[in-house]
Structures are given as structure tokens and as C-alpha cells.
Design an enzyme around this catalytic site. Structure first.
Site, PDB file in Angstrom:
ATOM      1  N   ARG A   1      17.950 -23.774  -8.349  1.00 25.02           N
ATOM      2  CA  ARG A   1      18.803 -23.519  -9.511  1.00 25.02           C
ATOM      3  C   ARG A   1      17.912 -23.225 -10.717  1.00 25.02           C
ATOM      4  O   ARG A   1      16.723 -23.516 -10.712  1.00 25.02           O
ATOM      5  CB  ARG A   1      19.701 -24.727  -9.804  1.00 25.02           C
ATOM      6  CG  ARG A   1      20.573 -25.147  -8.624  1.00 25.02           C
ATOM      7  CD  ARG A   1      21.476 -26.337  -8.954  1.00 25.02           C
ATOM      8  NE  ARG A   1      20.726 -27.530  -9.317  1.00 25.02           N
ATOM      9  CZ  ARG A   1      20.168 -28.360  -8.441  1.00 25.02           C
ATOM     10  NH1 ARG A   1      20.256 -28.115  -7.135  1.00 25.02           N
ATOM     11  NH2 ARG A   1      19.516 -29.438  -8.842  1.00 25.02           N
TER      12      ARG A   1
ATOM     13  N   SER B   1      16.794 -44.908 -14.417  1.00 25.57           N
ATOM     14  CA  SER B   1      17.247 -43.627 -14.969  1.00 25.57           C
ATOM     15  C   SER B   1      16.818 -42.501 -14.037  1.00 25.57           C
ATOM     16  O   SER B   1      15.774 -42.570 -13.381  1.00 25.57           O
ATOM     17  CB  SER B   1      16.671 -43.418 -16.370  1.00 25.57           C
ATOM     18  OG  SER B   1      15.258 -43.505 -16.345  1.00 25.57           O
TER      19      SER B   1
ATOM     20  N   GLU C   1       0.820  -1.205   0.000  1.00 25.29           N
ATOM     21  CA  GLU C   1       0.000   0.000   0.000  1.00 25.29           C
ATOM     22  C   GLU C   1       0.855   1.257   0.000  1.00 25.29           C
ATOM     23  O   GLU C   1       0.565   2.232  -0.709  1.00 25.29           O
ATOM     24  CB  GLU C   1      -0.928   0.012   1.225  1.00 25.29           C
ATOM     25  CG  GLU C   1      -1.852  -1.189   1.309  1.00 25.29           C
ATOM     26  CD  GLU C   1      -1.285  -2.334   2.124  1.00 25.29           C
ATOM     27  OE1 GLU C   1      -2.059  -3.015   2.808  1.00 25.29           O
ATOM     28  OE2 GLU C   1      -0.047  -2.546   2.087  1.00 25.29           O
TER      29      GLU C   1
END
Length: 363
Positions: free
Chosen positions: A244, A205, A90
Site C-alpha cells: 500500500r 502501541s 538492450e
């Protein structure tokens, strides 16, 4: 801090009934003018919400608030909360407006503060600026405010309206509102999974989702005050859990269990107590949002104890198949762990899809 021009502002103000289509006092025309003014209030509150977006990464532990001053001549001035100890939204908007604040309308996503902390009360700044009308998105549940800001403004003769775009504002400020109401952080669970609900591939993976989704995860980290994983994730992946690829602070790190002094997650809080006690501790220490980024066992623990406020699910266009890949939640025969929720939003992240799910109020 922005200054805009709204040349149609005066055209949208309610006109005297005598000017409406040349038919003095005609009720339906007056009603249409009132609806037009309400639409302007909604537009300006949405602008205040947009203005607040960038404040989230700098304002915490203060709420990320946006404010807009609309001057009598239609000029528009915007402001958002600065760093702790600096001006609130404000005040930033009032400073941008300067003398244009006199007789103007101020829009603010959250009720102006009425107490002195690191800065003075925003209510007094509004009164001193001779604002004539204040439109508030939502009342601040903080015990130091909780309606007192609105009362001070009204006692000073300022017209105050509350609840414009309240749902939109509540969504933007959900973590802050939850923290002030419960004393605990707002818990978001992030999980990346295949279309058949697996969180790892048979070949082990590292990544299921693509680069865009992973960048989005770092955005969530920057918006969170703390991030949590289990000790098993630390042993398996040795993550740093820092922010990151995006601008923003790294969250405080919390591990369920114990870690080695050489693990990348250090320094961290090692926790061996109950999850509710952890949330109470973090809430007392000012953690507004906690991001849970652990594996299936950690996710299931939070889920079964009904401690998750928002699920952020990243779905990859993959079907893992087989029986070796773990599911997002470990198997449980306890039907109380099931929940009915609603989808808050979805978005495409390159080849992946983000679904944000919130539990039903009866969760």
C-alpha cells in the site's frame, strides 16, 4: 526509453598521439586520454544502472536491467527491461536508437542473453544492429547464459569489455544474482526497533516508527516476491501484508505455522517444515527475494540458521526501557548466532534512521 544528447562525447574519445599538446607519441598524455575514456564508460554504466531502477517492479522474474546506446555522433539512448514476454533492456535501447545503433557502443548492466525464451536472444539483436562495442557490467550466472552471450558477441567481431562498475551493478542485482547462484531467494529481514533494540513499546502501541519509514516498508514489499511472518504475528495483529501507499505489486504471503481461514493474510502458504527446505521450495517456484517481517522468534530462527542476506533496520528515536518490551532477537547463549557484518547504506526517514547491514562473507 530515453534519448539524450552528449555533445562532449567525441571530445572524450582518445585523440591521436600527435594531437596531444603538440608532442607526438608522448606516453603520459596518451595515458590520460585512456583514463578519460574509462571515466566515460563508468558514467554511461551508471546511467544504465539508473535506467534500470524502475524496471524492478515490472520485470520479475526476469532481471531488472538497464542499457544505454551511445551513437557515433554522441547521442545517447536508454532502455530498461519491460514486462515478462516483452523486450529486454538492450532491445529497448536499440529500438530507441534505430539507425544510430550502427557503429555505436552499447552499455548493459547484465550480460546479454544468448538463448530464446519468451523473446529472442539479445545477442542477435545487437549483432543485427551492427553495434561495434559492448560494455557489460557483470556476467549473468544463469546457466543458460554464463558467458555464452559474451562469446557470441566476440565471435561476431564485436569488442566486448566486462566489469565496468561491477560492484554497483552487483548491488542492484543482488537478489537476482543470489537466486541464480544458489537456487534460493535472497532473504531480507526488516525490523523496526527503538534505540535500545526493543521491537515493541511497554504500552503495546502499534507503531514504533513514523509514516515515512512505514512507506519505505511498502516499497520493500513491492520489490519482494514473497513476504513471511510467523503464525504468532497473524494471531496478534491479523495483518494483510499487502503493498500500500506505493505503486507496485503485493508479494506472495507465507506463514510459519497455521492460520485461520478468516485471517486477512489468506490466501497464503502455511509452512511447518524447516527453513532451508522452505527456501529451496520458494526458489524453485521463482521467488527471487523473500522479505521476513515477523517478530523476534522468527527473526532469531533465520538469524541463527545464517539464512539472512540483508538486514534492514529502522531505528526510531525512542528508548523503551524496562524489562517488558521484547528485544529484536530473543536471548540466546549460542555465540555462533553472533555475526560481523558491514553497513551497506544509511538514510534518514523523517525522524527515523534506516541502516542496511549485510553479514560478512564468513557468516
Amino acid at each position: 526509453m530515453r534519448s539524450l544528447c552528449l555533445p562532449c562525447f567525441r571530445c572524450l574519445c582518445p585523440r591521436p598521439a600527435s594531437s596531444a599538446r603538440g608532442e607526438p607519441g608522448k606516453h603520459d598524455n596518451t595515458t590520460k586520454e585512456i583514463v578519460t575514456v574509462k571515466t566515460l564508460d563508468e558514467q554511461m554504466m551508471r546511467l544504465a544502472v539508473d535506467t534500470a531502477v524502475d524496471a524492478r517492479l515490472r520485470s520479475r522474474p526476469n532481471p531488472w536491467v538497464g542499457a544505454v546506446v551511445v551513437a557515433i555522433d554522441g547521442q545517447v539512448f536508454c532502455g530498461a527491461t519491460m514486462q515478462p514476454g516483452e523486450a529486454h533492456a538492450e532491445v529497448v535501447a536499440l529500438q530507441a536508437a534505430g539507425e544510430n545503433s550502427q557503429g555505436a557502443t552499447l552499455y548493459t548492466t547484465l550480460e546479454p542473453c544468448s538463448h530464446t525464451g519468451k523473446t529472442g536472444p539479445c545477442t542477435q539483436a545487437i549483432i543485427n544492429a551492427k553495434i561495434s562495442r559492448v560494455v557489460v557490467g557483470i556476467i549473468d550466472p544463469d546457466k543458460q547464459v554464463a558467458g555464452n552471450g559474451i562469446k557470441q558477441l566476440r565471435d561476431a567481431g564485436i569488442t566486448v569489455e566486462v566489469g565496468v562498475e561491477e560492484t554497483l551493478v552487483a548491488q542492484q542485482l543482488a537478489p537476482y544474482l543470489h537466486h541464480r547462484r544458489t537456487g534460493r531467494p535472497y532473504v531480507i529481514l526488516k525490523m523496526a526497533m527503538t534505540l535500545d533494540g526493543r521491537v515493541a513499546m511497554p504500552d503495546n502501541s502499534q507503531w514504533i516508527t513514523g509514516e515515512t519509514a512505514r512507506k519505505r516498508v511498502h516499497q520493500l514489499r513491492a520489490e519482494s516476491d514473497a513476504i513471511l511472518v510467523g503464525a504468532g504475528t497473524v494471531r496478534a495483529d491479523n495483518p494483510s501484508l499487502t503493498t500500500r501507499d506505493v505503486h507496485g505489486p503485493s508479494p506472495r504471503r507465507v506463514v510459519l505455522g497455521n492460520v485461520s481461514p478468516t485471517d486477512k493474510v489468506n490466501p497464503c502458504l502455511e509452512w511447518n517444515g524447516s527453513l532451508p527446505d522452505l527456501l529451496d521450495t520458494l526458489g524453485n517456484e521463482g521467488v527471487i527475494q523473500l522479505m521476513v517481517e515477523g517478530g523476534p522468534r522468527v527473526a532469531t530462527s533465520f538469524h541463527n540458521e545464517q539464512l539472512i542476506d540483508q538486514y534492514v533496520l529502522h531505528l526510531a528515536p525512542i528508548i523503551a526501557g524496562g524489562s517488558e518490551s521484547p528485544h529484536a532477537l530473543v536471548e540466546s547463549t549460542d555465540m555462533s548466532s553472533m555475526m560481523n557484518g558491514h553497513i551497506v547504506s544509511t538514510q534518514v526517514l523523517d525522524n527515523d534512521i534506516e541502516i542496511i547491514l549485510e553479514p560478512a562473507s564468513t557468516y
